[in-house]
Design an enzyme around this catalytic site. Structure first.
Site, PDB file in Angstrom:
ATOM      1  N   LYS A  24      14.971 -12.075  -8.475  1.00 37.24           N
ATOM      2  CA  LYS A  24      13.636 -12.539  -8.072  1.00 37.24           C
ATOM      3  C   LYS A  24      12.918 -13.268  -9.203  1.00 37.24           C
ATOM      4  O   LYS A  24      12.311 -14.325  -8.982  1.00 37.24           O
ATOM      5  CB  LYS A  24      12.782 -11.361  -7.594  1.00 37.24           C
ATOM      6  CG  LYS A  24      11.339 -11.746  -7.220  1.00 37.24           C
ATOM      7  CD  LYS A  24      11.302 -12.738  -6.067  1.00 37.24           C
ATOM      8  CE  LYS A  24       9.925 -13.379  -5.894  1.00 37.24           C
ATOM      9  NZ  LYS A  24       8.828 -12.425  -5.721  1.00 37.24           N
ATOM     10  N   LYS A  59       2.545 -13.218 -14.654  1.00 41.31           N
ATOM     11  CA  LYS A  59       3.243 -11.931 -14.807  1.00 41.31           C
ATOM     12  C   LYS A  59       4.722 -12.074 -14.468  1.00 41.31           C
ATOM     13  O   LYS A  59       5.596 -11.586 -15.199  1.00 41.31           O
ATOM     14  CB  LYS A  59       2.578 -10.882 -13.915  1.00 41.31           C
ATOM     15  CG  LYS A  59       3.241  -9.507 -13.916  1.00 41.31           C
ATOM     16  CD  LYS A  59       4.234  -9.307 -12.764  1.00 41.31           C
ATOM     17  CE  LYS A  59       3.558  -9.380 -11.408  1.00 41.31           C
ATOM     18  NZ  LYS A  59       4.527  -9.109 -10.295  1.00 41.31           N
TER      19      LYS A  59
END
Length: 304
Positions: free
Chosen positions: A173, A242
């Site tokens: 991911k 992030k």
């Protein structure tokens, strides 16, 4: 695991809410929790049951899905006081968040001490994909568990089994997210360059998308959210920063330097610092525009 039509869900944000709604529409009973009560009301009206804590969710359902913004929050919800690990019914936790491989391993180890299985299942496709049920779901965990979860995951999108070990799907991911934000960053910069040189941004995109420079950024994000000046793709700069940080940290742990990725991180962080964590990720281009003194405005945005 999936013969039980009662699911738990923690994290009713921009992604979590449409996923829960799809599960309700598919006939699942869903017990939900979020720290923001206003996020729960509309789903309660559609049949969801509200729980007072993550533990209360895990007391009610054997399979609990979580969709949360940061690794620290994932671990606190799962392993902290009143966390999922203390629930009486839960047997499987499915983490839909982008929390990184290190947190995924810590989550799996912590849950295993309570006899609970952890499945990594980060998703890609944004808020629109969550609503339409077209998310790409990357899954790591035991193959048998992946197969058993298919009725649930199929409501949310299309799933691919990445591997057996905790964290493998999270690695996939963050790789995907860094590719995506890098494409958005470089396309944004070069559109600004073209406008500065006198080119029409609508024509530029037509040419880019007919040639080898096309990407999801040029085909979807920029025409829909930048040229229109709406900047409402639905994913925050802070969360994107992030995700990129997690990928760069993992590459460093592997002893690999990501030069292009690091450049994308610097631009993303600069835009976040200027516009704030909650600004839309497509506003990366505004940072470059303000440096150069031009605006990439398409015909769809109308006259300024």
């Amino acid at each position: 695991m999936t013969t039980d039509m009662h699911l738990g869900f923690v994290g009713i944000g921009r992604m979590g809410a449409p996923m829960v709604e799809r599960l309700l529409n598919a006939g699942y009973k869903v017990t939900i929790h979020d720290t923001q009560p206003t996020a729960l009301a509309s789903l309660a009206a559609k049949g969801a049951s509200i729980a007072a804590s993550p533990k209360a969710v895990a007391d009610a359902a054997a399979t609990v899905l979580v969709s949360l913004p940061t690794p620290d929050i994932v671990l606190a919800v799962a392993l902290g006081d009143e966390g999922l690990a203390l629930g009486k019914a839960v047997r499987t936790v499915v983490d839909l968040s982008t929390s990184g491989s290190q947190a995924a391993r810590a989550l799996a180890e912590g849950l295993a001490r309570h006899g609970i299985e952890s499945i990594d299942c980060p998703v890609s496709g944004g808020v629109a994909g969550a609503g339409k049920g077209t998310l790409a779901l990357m899954v790591s965990g035991p193959r048998a568990s992946f197969e058993a979860l298919q009725p649930v995951l199929g409501v949310l999108g299309k799933s691919v089994h990445v591997g057996e070990k905790p964290g493998m799907a999270q690695t996939m991911k963050v790789i995907n997210n860094l590719i995506s934000v890098t494409a958005l960053s470089v396309t944004s910069e070069l559109l600004v360059m073209g406008v500065k040189a006198g080119l029409d941004p609508d024509i530029m995109l037509r040419i880019i998308n007919a040639g080898s420079g096309r990407s999801n950024a040029s085909e979807d994000k920029i025409p829909r959210f930048v040229l229109t000046r709406k900047f409402d793709f639905g994913f925050a700069l802070g969360l994107s920063a992030k995700d990129v940080r997690l990928c760069l940290e993992e590459s460093e742990q592997l002893g690999m330097k990501l030069r292009v990725g690091d450049a994308a991180r610097r631009l993303l962080n600069d835009a976040r610092d200027k516009f704030g964590n909650d600004a839309d990720m497509t506003e990366i281009i505004r940072y470059v525009e303000e440096e150069v003194g031009v605006e990439v405005r398409g015909k769809a945005a109308g006259a300024k």
